[in-house]
Design a protein around this motif. Structure first.
Motif, PDB file in Angstrom:
ATOM      1  N   VAL A   1       0.838  -1.208   0.000  1.00 57.97           N
ATOM      2  CA  VAL A   1       0.000   0.000   0.000  1.00 57.97           C
ATOM      3  C   VAL A   1       0.870   1.254   0.000  1.00 57.97           C
ATOM      4  CG1 VAL A   1      -1.781   1.299   1.227  1.00 57.97           C
ATOM      5  CG2 VAL A   1      -1.881  -1.193   1.193  1.00 57.97           C
ATOM      6  N   ALA A   2       1.935   1.257   0.820  1.00 60.25           N
ATOM      7  CA  ALA A   2       2.824   2.420   0.900  1.00 60.25           C
ATOM      8  C   ALA A   2       3.492   2.707  -0.436  1.00 60.25           C
ATOM      9  CB  ALA A   2       3.880   2.196   1.977  1.00 60.25           C
ATOM     10  N   ASP A   3       3.804   1.659  -1.178  1.00 58.42           N
ATOM     11  CA  ASP A   3       4.512   1.819  -2.462  1.00 58.42           C
ATOM     12  C   ASP A   3       3.574   2.081  -3.630  1.00 58.42           C
ATOM     13  OD1 ASP A   3       6.894   1.408  -1.168  1.00 58.42           O
ATOM     14  OD2 ASP A   3       7.075  -0.696  -1.750  1.00 58.42           O
ATOM     15  N   LYS A   4       2.375   1.489  -3.591  1.00 56.28           N
ATOM     16  CA  LYS A   4       1.511   1.504  -4.766  1.00 56.28           C
ATOM     17  C   LYS A   4       0.290   2.399  -4.667  1.00 56.28           C
ATOM     18  CE  LYS A   4       4.019  -1.701  -6.767  1.00 56.28           C
ATOM     19  NZ  LYS A   4       4.864  -1.358  -7.928  1.00 56.28           N
ATOM     20  N   ALA A   5      -0.080   2.830  -3.474  1.00 56.70           N
ATOM     21  CA  ALA A   5      -1.322   3.594  -3.313  1.00 56.70           C
ATOM     22  C   ALA A   5      -1.258   4.907  -4.073  1.00 56.70           C
ATOM     23  CB  ALA A   5      -1.603   3.852  -1.841  1.00 56.70           C
ATOM     24  N   ALA A   6      -2.323   5.194  -4.815  1.00 58.56           N
ATOM     25  CA  ALA A   6      -2.416   6.470  -5.514  1.00 58.56           C
ATOM     26  C   ALA A   6      -2.941   7.559  -4.583  1.00 58.56           C
ATOM     27  CB  ALA A   6      -3.342   6.333  -6.726  1.00 58.56           C
ATOM     28  N   ASP A   7      -3.711   7.150  -3.589  1.00 55.73           N
ATOM     29  CA  ASP A   7      -4.274   8.105  -2.639  1.00 55.73           C
ATOM     30  C   ASP A   7      -3.250   8.406  -1.553  1.00 55.73           C
ATOM     31  OD1 ASP A   7      -5.700   8.853  -0.066  1.00 55.73           O
ATOM     32  OD2 ASP A   7      -7.368   8.933  -1.479  1.00 55.73           O
ATOM     33  N   PRO A   8      -2.843   9.682  -1.372  1.00 56.95           N
ATOM     34  CA  PRO A   8      -1.832  10.007  -0.362  1.00 56.95           C
ATOM     35  C   PRO A   8      -2.274   9.713   1.060  1.00 56.95           C
ATOM     36  CG  PRO A   8      -2.775  12.007  -1.318  1.00 56.95           C
ATOM     37  CD  PRO A   8      -3.259  10.868  -2.145  1.00 56.95           C
ATOM     38  N   GLY A   9      -3.579   9.711   1.306  1.00 57.31           N
ATOM     39  CA  GLY A   9      -4.086   9.395   2.639  1.00 57.31           C
ATOM     40  C   GLY A   9      -3.851   7.937   2.998  1.00 57.31           C
ATOM     41  N   TYR A  10      -4.211   7.032   2.090  1.00 61.33           N
ATOM     42  CA  TYR A  10      -3.975   5.603   2.329  1.00 61.33           C
ATOM     43  C   TYR A  10      -2.477   5.321   2.446  1.00 61.33           C
ATOM     44  CZ  TYR A  10      -8.864   4.673   1.138  1.00 61.33           C
ATOM     45  OH  TYR A  10     -10.233   4.647   1.119  1.00 61.33           O
ATOM     46  N   GLN A  11      -1.705   6.001   1.622  1.00 62.25           N
ATOM     47  CA  GLN A  11      -0.253   5.824   1.644  1.00 62.25           C
ATOM     48  C   GLN A  11       0.310   6.261   2.996  1.00 62.25           C
ATOM     49  OE1 GLN A  11       2.279   8.381  -0.891  1.00 62.25           O
ATOM     50  NE2 GLN A  11       2.957   6.474  -1.860  1.00 62.25           N
ATOM     51  N   ALA A  12      -0.192   7.371   3.521  1.00 64.98           N
ATOM     52  CA  ALA A  12       0.272   7.876   4.814  1.00 64.98           C
ATOM     53  C   ALA A  12      -0.077   6.908   5.940  1.00 64.98           C
ATOM     54  CB  ALA A  12      -0.343   9.246   5.087  1.00 64.98           C
ATOM     55  N   VAL A  13      -1.288   6.387   5.922  1.00 71.59           N
ATOM     56  CA  VAL A  13      -1.707   5.425   6.948  1.00 71.59           C
ATOM     57  C   VAL A  13      -0.813   4.193   6.911  1.00 71.59           C
ATOM     58  CG1 VAL A  13      -3.551   3.855   7.660  1.00 71.59           C
ATOM     59  CG2 VAL A  13      -4.094   6.207   7.031  1.00 71.59           C
ATOM     60  N   ALA A  14      -0.547   3.696   5.707  1.00 73.26           N
ATOM     61  CA  ALA A  14       0.298   2.506   5.563  1.00 73.26           C
ATOM     62  C   ALA A  14       1.703   2.760   6.095  1.00 73.26           C
ATOM     63  CB  ALA A  14       0.359   2.079   4.101  1.00 73.26           C
ATOM     64  N   LYS A  15       2.264   3.919   5.789  1.00 71.14           N
ATOM     65  CA  LYS A  15       3.623   4.232   6.248  1.00 71.14           C
ATOM     66  C   LYS A  15       3.689   4.366   7.769  1.00 71.14           C
ATOM     67  CE  LYS A  15       5.495   6.407   2.081  1.00 71.14           C
ATOM     68  NZ  LYS A  15       6.092   7.625   1.510  1.00 71.14           N
ATOM     69  N   LEU A  16       2.675   4.988   8.347  1.00 69.24           N
ATOM     70  CA  LEU A  16       2.653   5.133   9.800  1.00 69.24           C
ATOM     71  C   LEU A  16       2.567   3.773  10.488  1.00 69.24           C
ATOM     72  CD1 LEU A  16       0.301   8.225  10.165  1.00 69.24           C
ATOM     73  CD2 LEU A  16       2.618   8.056  11.067  1.00 69.24           C
ATOM     74  N   ARG A  17       1.699   2.902   9.972  1.00 61.89           N
ATOM     75  CA  ARG A  17       1.568   1.571  10.580  1.00 61.89           C
ATOM     76  C   ARG A  17       2.825   0.740  10.344  1.00 61.89           C
ATOM     77  NH1 ARG A  17      -4.710   0.029   8.917  1.00 61.89           N
ATOM     78  NH2 ARG A  17      -5.687   1.728  10.101  1.00 61.89           N
ATOM     79  N   LEU A  18       3.411   0.885   9.178  1.00 61.57           N
ATOM     80  CA  LEU A  18       4.641   0.154   8.867  1.00 61.57           C
ATOM     81  C   LEU A  18       5.774   0.632   9.772  1.00 61.57           C
ATOM     82  CD1 LEU A  18       5.931  -1.929   7.051  1.00 61.57           C
ATOM     83  CD2 LEU A  18       6.299  -0.165   5.328  1.00 61.57           C
ATOM     84  N   ALA A  19       5.849   1.928  10.012  1.00 60.57           N
ATOM     85  CA  ALA A  19       6.863   2.466  10.924  1.00 60.57           C
ATOM     86  C   ALA A  19       6.671   1.899  12.330  1.00 60.57           C
ATOM     87  CB  ALA A  19       6.791   3.987  10.951  1.00 60.57           C
TER      88      ALA A  19
END
Length: 230
Positions: A118-136
């Protein structure tokens, strides 16, 4: 009189023929392009609606798999969705949902893989941000501090600035970098809405570091009022 009108009509007809001979092909091709673009747009809109409808059905399947706790079924459905509808918002939501399901069952590597996608492929910056925060957060638990910091570096939507700063503070705190962590927590406290419950958690973290952000803000407001009254 009739002959005069006939001559005028003939002249107009000759002019029209001359005009069409000179510009007819150009007009025809212009119409083809316009009509073709219109047809393509309608076709694209139909394709998008069709994709969204099919992706919605597959998302429902992943939700049912999550509710049943069948991790193998979750993986199959998510893999199929990524292959067929990876660009849709439903696929991004499904990735986050699958990651949570895996994490709750202790499948940390599977959760990490879903979040990374999701962090790499999401087009929506909101979903991408959520994925990065959870991954962190997962990387923080695994003490992969440098990797965790990479996830919360770079540009994020403004609405996520407080959460991102807080997560950076957690990572820096785990590394023993209290001064840097305090600075990030202070950024988070300022960025978060005053009514947000999460802000209270950041305040507790700052209190543990000997900082009372609420008192600091009162002093700042008092100083600003005093300056305005001079």
């Amino acid at each position: 009189m009739a002959q005069h009108l006939d001559l005028e009509e003939q002249e107009q007809l000759d002019e029209l023929k001359h005009f069409w001979k000179q510009y007819g092909n150009l007009i025809t091709w212009a119409l083809i392009v316009v009509l073709g673009a219109f047809a393509a747009w309608n076709g694209y809109q139909y394709w998008q609606r069709s994709q969204a409808a099919q992706a919605s059905v597959m998302f429902d399947e992943i939700e049912r798999a999550v509710q049943s706790g069948e991790t193998a079924r979750i993986d199959r459905a998510l893999a199929d969705m990524k292959e067929r509808f990876g660009s849709t918002a439903y696929a991004q939501q499904a990735g986050l949902l699958a990651a949570k399901a895996h994490y709750d069952k202790g499948n940390v590597d599977a959760a990490r893989a879903a979040l990374t996608w999701v962090a790499d492929k999401a087009a929506d910056p909101g979903y991408q941000a959520v994925a990065k925060l959870r991954l962190a957060g997962i990387l923080l638990e695994k003490k992969a501090y440098d990797e965790a910091l990479q996830q919360v570096s770079g540009a994020f939507p403004k609405d996520f600035s407080g959460l991102v700063a807080d997560r950076r503070g957690d990572i820096l705190m785990a590394q023993g970098k209290k001064t840097e962590a305090k600075a990030e927590y202070e950024k988070a406290y300022k960025a978060l809405d005053e009514r947000a419950e999460y802000r209270r958690l950041v305040e507790v973290k700052l209190n543990a570091l000997g900082v009372d952000p609420a008192a600091g803000q009162v002093k700042l407001a008092t100083a600003e009022n005093a300056g305005a009254n001079k």
